[in-house]
Design an enzyme around this catalytic site. Structure first.
Site, PDB file in Angstrom:
ATOM      1  N   HIS A   1      79.115  54.325   4.077  1.00  0.00           N
ATOM      2  CA  HIS A   1      79.631  53.359   5.038  1.00  0.00           C
ATOM      3  C   HIS A   1      78.779  52.094   5.121  1.00  0.00           C
ATOM      4  O   HIS A   1      79.160  51.139   5.802  1.00  0.00           O
ATOM      5  CB  HIS A   1      79.744  54.003   6.421  1.00  0.00           C
ATOM      6  CG  HIS A   1      80.863  53.457   7.259  1.00  0.00           C
ATOM      7  ND1 HIS A   1      81.752  52.531   6.793  1.00  0.00           N
ATOM      8  CD2 HIS A   1      81.231  53.719   8.537  1.00  0.00           C
ATOM      9  CE1 HIS A   1      82.629  52.237   7.740  1.00  0.00           C
ATOM     10  NE2 HIS A   1      82.338  52.932   8.805  1.00  0.00           N
TER      11      HIS A   1
ATOM     12  N   ASP B   1      83.894  49.950   3.736  1.00  0.00           N
ATOM     13  CA  ASP B   1      84.550  50.027   5.034  1.00  0.00           C
ATOM     14  C   ASP B   1      85.684  51.041   4.982  1.00  0.00           C
ATOM     15  O   ASP B   1      86.252  51.317   3.916  1.00  0.00           O
ATOM     16  CB  ASP B   1      85.109  48.659   5.440  1.00  0.00           C
ATOM     17  CG  ASP B   1      84.012  47.636   5.676  1.00  0.00           C
ATOM     18  OD1 ASP B   1      82.893  48.048   6.059  1.00  0.00           O
ATOM     19  OD2 ASP B   1      84.263  46.427   5.487  1.00  0.00           O
TER      20      ASP B   1
END
Length: 333
Positions: free
Chosen positions: A306, A310
């Protein structure tokens, strides 16, 4: 090709050869400081000791009374490999558990130790997020039934994994952030699409790599999966064949697992997990009317880093993979 042997005369695995075969820079540093490379926990692929590992090790030794401090920032590894940044705090050692009467104690093999260290490091370095999609493989089943014999006559087993790998490779070009790596405070977008296929063996886990997978046809992908898997099981892979992966696929579905949430293979940005493929009742629409039909379905899950991927990027990639599998062209086989 003759297998290399270790100092005790035993045949070395690909991982052991890879770990031993460090770069000339690392070997020179080890000789200058009288350091045994095998004693250093490596952060490179399959535990390979990088230049940064050597600097940290030497710096740590120098940090004892009368010495200098370890380098505070990691340097790029030789050959362009990206090493993971160390954690920003002390890491608690694994607890030692006393065996009870009747227990059997089995010391870890080299590959088990390397795998354990690599997995712990990955969870510490990357914030893992998972997304799961359900796939209707019915069209793949039909194409596979029509073409399986033709492939078998050419010495190739046409599996679901081959279709999945082909579609993933094609879509990584459209979604390059899934084929990237973290380098310090930058994102390194890989030119080549090299897909690692995790192979579970009695003696551990190994991930041979299909180089430039997006340039291969379905037949080429299926042949590569068959070849690399067979040579992994017979310990005939060369070190180069387990290096430079940019994305990994793991397939616990062959054991009946519905789905899993795997750990990213550092320094990659994502790993795809393939769940079991089974017939299921499903609601389909035919000429505007809903009805119950038997469909072949399964789950795919994506674990991604992450820091650079995204959620929307990951889901768009997975949506395209799903569509590519469900609408796989007959001409593509």
């Amino acid at each position: 090709m003759a297998d290399a042997t270790g100092g005790n005369g035993a045949a070395e695995t690909a991982e052991e050869r890879l770990r031993r075969k460090s770069t000339p820079v690392v070997r020179r540093m080890a000789a200058e400081h009288n350091v045994d490379i095998s004693a250093i926990p490596g952060t490179g692929l399959a535990g390979r000791v990088t230049k940064n590992d050597m600097l940290s090790y030497i710096g740590g030794a120098a940090g004892q009374p009368g010495g200098g401090a370890a380098p505070s920032r990691p340097a790029p590894a030789p050959g362009g490999a990206v090493t993971a940044s160390p954690s920003r705090g002390p890491v608690a050692p694994a607890p030692t558990v006393d065996p009870w009467e009747g227990d059997r104690v089995e010391p870890w093999s080299r590959i088990r130790k390397l795998t354990a260290d690599h997995m712990v490091m990955s969870r510490r370095v990357s914030p893992h997020v998972n997304t799961i999609f359900e796939i209707d493989y019915t069209r793949i089943v039909q194409i596979r039934a029509r073409r399986k014999q033709e492939y078998a006559e050419r010495g190739v087993n046409l599996t679901y994994l081959a279709f999945i790998t082909k579609v993933v490779a094609d879509n990584l070009r459209k979604h390059p952030v899934l084929n990237s790596a973290v380098s310090g405070e930058s994102t390194l977008f890989r030119r080549d699409i090299n897909i690692g296929i995790a192979v579970a063996l009695d003696w551990g886990l190994i991930v041979p790599v299909i180089k430039r997978a997006d340039e291969l046809s379905l037949l080429g992908v299926a042949r590569a999966i068959n070849d690399l898997g067979e040579r992994a099981r017979t310990k005939k892979l060369s070190p180069d064949e387990v290096q430079k992966g940019t994305f990994t696929i793991t397939n616990p579905g062959v054991f009946g697992s519905a789905i899993g949430t795997p750990i990213i293979n550092q320094p990659q940005a994502a790993i795809l997990c393939v769940g079991s493929v089974e017939k299921q009742p499903a609601v389909i629409t035919v000429d505007g009317a809903d009805m119950i039909a038997v469909r072949t379905k399964g789950f795919l899950s994506l674990a991604f880093d992450h820091r650079i991927v995204d959620g929307a990027d990951a889901d768009r990639f997975m949506a395209d993979v799903k569509q590519g599998l469900q609408d796989f062209p007959e001409s593509g086989a």
